[in-house]
Design a protein around this motif. Structure first.
Motif, mmCIF file in Angstrom:
data_model
loop_
_atom_site.group_PDB
_atom_site.id
_atom_site.type_symbol
_atom_site.label_atom_id
_atom_site.label_comp_id
_atom_site.label_asym_id
_atom_site.label_seq_id
_atom_site.Cartn_x
_atom_site.Cartn_y
_atom_site.Cartn_z
ATOM 1 N N CYS A 236 0.822 -1.211 0.000
ATOM 2 C CA CYS A 236 0.000 0.000 0.000
ATOM 3 C C CYS A 236 0.856 1.262 0.000
ATOM 4 O O CYS A 236 0.616 2.195 -0.781
ATOM 5 C CB CYS A 236 -0.923 -0.007 1.221
ATOM 6 N N ILE A 237 1.848 1.310 0.868
ATOM 7 C CA ILE A 237 2.698 2.495 0.978
ATOM 8 C C ILE A 237 3.488 2.718 -0.311
ATOM 9 O O ILE A 237 3.564 3.834 -0.836
ATOM 10 C CB ILE A 237 3.649 2.370 2.179
ATOM 11 N N GLY A 238 4.098 1.652 -0.815
ATOM 12 C CA GLY A 238 4.895 1.776 -2.030
ATOM 13 C C GLY A 238 4.082 2.255 -3.208
ATOM 14 O O GLY A 238 4.520 3.132 -3.977
ATOM 15 N N LEU A 309 10.901 -3.456 -8.888
ATOM 16 C CA LEU A 309 10.272 -2.333 -8.186
ATOM 17 C C LEU A 309 11.272 -1.207 -7.933
ATOM 18 O O LEU A 309 11.010 -0.044 -8.253
ATOM 19 C CB LEU A 309 9.691 -2.807 -6.846
ATOM 20 N N VAL A 310 12.425 -1.558 -7.364
ATOM 21 C CA VAL A 310 13.418 -0.535 -7.032
ATOM 22 C C VAL A 310 14.021 0.081 -8.299
ATOM 23 O O VAL A 310 14.193 1.304 -8.394
ATOM 24 C CB VAL A 310 14.520 -1.131 -6.130
ATOM 25 N N LEU A 398 7.542 19.037 -8.868
ATOM 26 C CA LEU A 398 8.294 17.932 -9.453
ATOM 27 C C LEU A 398 9.333 17.392 -8.472
ATOM 28 O O LEU A 398 9.550 16.177 -8.370
ATOM 29 C CB LEU A 398 8.959 18.377 -10.751
ATOM 30 N N LEU A 399 9.978 18.278 -7.729
ATOM 31 C CA LEU A 399 10.969 17.846 -6.729
ATOM 32 C C LEU A 399 10.308 17.065 -5.600
ATOM 33 O O LEU A 399 10.885 16.100 -5.082
ATOM 34 C CB LEU A 399 11.720 19.062 -6.185
ATOM 35 N N LEU A 400 9.119 17.463 -5.217
ATOM 36 C CA LEU A 400 8.391 16.729 -4.181
ATOM 37 C C LEU A 400 8.072 15.314 -4.654
ATOM 38 O O LEU A 400 8.209 14.345 -3.892
ATOM 39 C CB LEU A 400 7.102 17.471 -3.816
ATOM 40 N N SER A 401 7.656 15.168 -5.902
ATOM 41 C CA SER A 401 7.388 13.836 -6.459
ATOM 42 C C SER A 401 8.624 12.951 -6.383
ATOM 43 O O SER A 401 8.555 11.778 -5.996
ATOM 44 C CB SER A 401 6.931 13.947 -7.921
ATOM 45 N N VAL A 407 11.305 7.594 -0.905
ATOM 46 C CA VAL A 407 10.626 6.918 0.211
ATOM 47 C C VAL A 407 10.079 5.570 -0.260
ATOM 48 O O VAL A 407 10.158 4.562 0.452
ATOM 49 C CB VAL A 407 9.492 7.792 0.783
ATOM 50 N N GLY A 408 9.528 5.539 -1.469
ATOM 51 C CA GLY A 408 9.011 4.288 -2.031
ATOM 52 C C GLY A 408 10.096 3.239 -2.190
ATOM 53 O O GLY A 408 9.880 2.052 -1.919
ATOM 54 N N ILE A 409 11.279 3.645 -2.623
ATOM 55 C CA ILE A 409 12.399 2.715 -2.777
ATOM 56 C C ILE A 409 12.770 2.098 -1.435
ATOM 57 O O ILE A 409 12.930 0.870 -1.314
ATOM 58 C CB ILE A 409 13.612 3.450 -3.387
ATOM 59 N N LEU A 410 12.889 2.926 -0.409
ATOM 60 C CA LEU A 410 13.237 2.432 0.920
ATOM 61 C C LEU A 410 12.160 1.484 1.446
ATOM 62 O O LEU A 410 12.461 0.471 2.098
ATOM 63 C CB LEU A 410 13.424 3.612 1.883
#
Length: 424
Positions: A236-238, A309-310, A398-401, A407-410
């Motif tokens: 869900c988070i990713g 994914l990563v 764009l920088l926020l994205s 965070v998704g990678i981690l």
């Protein structure tokens, strides 16, 4: 020994799944292409348009789990057929909008119908395909979203020029009605019920499944009990982080290309098409490649999912570099890489519900994952609109994205554990 050549009805089903998602995204993308006309005609501010664009996701996100539950309990045939008809009518009615409130209302209605699409497709995949084709079919049906978004831009710009933005909504809405009729006539709930599926194909499907979906309706737990499991949270988070970036391409990208890069409407229509069209082919290739890697034993299932994914999210983080692009060409190249990266990850995202779900709960797991992820669709357009209004530029948006993708990678590296079915 039987030498019967297996039929390929499952791939006809996959084509229908793909076209449902393509229609799904064409319908939700019409607003993005028509936004410059709507804002001018009704004097709608950027913040108000952000709310309208996110309004779809309020109902879409909240109804994912109920839609998944209905799909697993009542069946994907009825659920998806009704859903496509509903959202197509909502699309057509948007052309009757008279201002901020009415267009927002039709946008919410669109989300109610479209909520059933992805959970239903995930459930169909678990019934109609062997495990070794899971990422391929997941990447295939999700690639319909990129085709829909890509075709929508030039097609809708042309239709608006020809018929006006109001009639364009009506025309696009009619396509889904035709699809729903074909679906009800052709599709069967399980391959055993379809006359076109021969014994060889049925054996290939069922012997290749670790869980034989659809043969009964029994579910081993309530939907909310899924929240006890770490992998569900990681999924869900990713996916939330992926979708925050993904929906920029079907909400604010046309405005970005016109206001930030100085493009005209026609040039914008084709430029906005490129990231989506390229990523469509990348996603299918990524799904196929990951199935090959895993089925040949080169990597474990867990390692395969994490690598793709990563790797995909690393590509997607290029969206942050687009903030510093001087030319429109450079920005579009970076956006093509970024969008392709989100689809490499998405090919795995739509395989994970089938990998992880308990028996007869694939649509529920997919709905839960998609519910949380699409809050990114609620937050993203509003945040981008607010940043645009406050700064007069898309740079910080764009920088926020890009930061959220890190965070998704981690999340996928450390929170996602061993990929396997939840055992009760």
């Amino acid at each position: 020994m039987s030498t019967e050549k297996k039929s390929n009805v499952r791939w006809v089903v996959a084509a229908l799944m793909w076209s449902a998602i393509a229609i799904n995204y064409i319908d939700r993308t019409v607003l993005a292409a028509a936004a410059p006309y709507i804002t001018k005609e009704f004097s709608i501010t950027p913040s108000q348009m952000g709310i309208i664009m996110s309004g779809f996701f309020w109902s879409y996100a909240l109804l994912q789990v109920p839609a998944g539950w209905f799909a697993d309990k009542i069946g994907q045939k009825k659920t998806l057929g009704f859903a496509v008809a509903w959202w197509s009518i909502a699309t057509a009615l948007t052309g009757l909008g008279t201002g901020f409130k009415s267009i927002l209302g039709f946008r919410v209605a669109l989300g109610i119908g479209e909520a059933a699409a992805y959970p239903s497709n995930a459930g169909i995949s678990s019934k109609w395909f062997p495990d070794k084709e899971r990422a391929t079919v997941g990447g295939l049906f999700d690639s319909g979203s990129k085709f829909g978004g890509a075709v929508a831009m030039p097609l809708i710009v042309w239709l608006i020029a020809l018929f006006g933005w109001k009639m364009t909504f009506v025309i696009i809405g009619g396509v889904g009605i035709v699809w729903s009729i074909i679906w009800i006539m052709y599709f069967k709930e399980i391959p055993e019920e379809h006359k076109g599926v021969n014994a060889a194909e049925l054996k290939y499907i069922r012997e290749g499944q670790s869980q034989k979906g659809g043969l009964d309706k029994e579910q081993p737990m309530k939907w909310y009990e899924l929240l006890k499991y770490r992998n569900i949270w990681a999924m869900c988070i990713g996916f939330f982080m992926i979708n925050y970036t993904s929906y920029f391409f079907i909400t604010w990208l046309p405005t970005y290309l016109i206001k930030e890069k100085g493009m005209g409407m026609l040039a914008m229509g084709f430029a906005a098409m490129l990231p989506l069209l390229i990523s469509m082919f990348v996603e299918v290739a990524a799904g196929w490649a990951s199935d090959k890697v895993q089925s040949k034993g080169w990597l474990s299932l867990t390692a395969t999912r994490k690598v793709f994914l990563v790797g995909g999210l690393l590509m997607a983080s290029c969206i942050g570099l687009a903030a510093f692009a001087e030319s429109a060409v450079t920005a579009i190249v970076l956006l093509c890489i970024a969008k392709s990266g989100t689809t490499v990850a998405a090919s795995q995202v739509w395989a994970l519900p089938g990998d992880v779900a308990p028996k007869n709960m694939t649509s529920v797991v997919a709905g839960l994952q998609n519910s949380v992820s699409n809050m990114g669709g609620v937050v993203g357009p509003i945040a981008t609109g607010a940043i645009l209004q406050a700064t007069g530029s898309f740079k910080m948006a764009l920088l926020l994205s890009s930061a959220l993708l890190v965070v998704g990678i981690l999340n996928y590296l450390f929170l996602l554990g061993k990929v396997k079915h939840i055992e009760v």
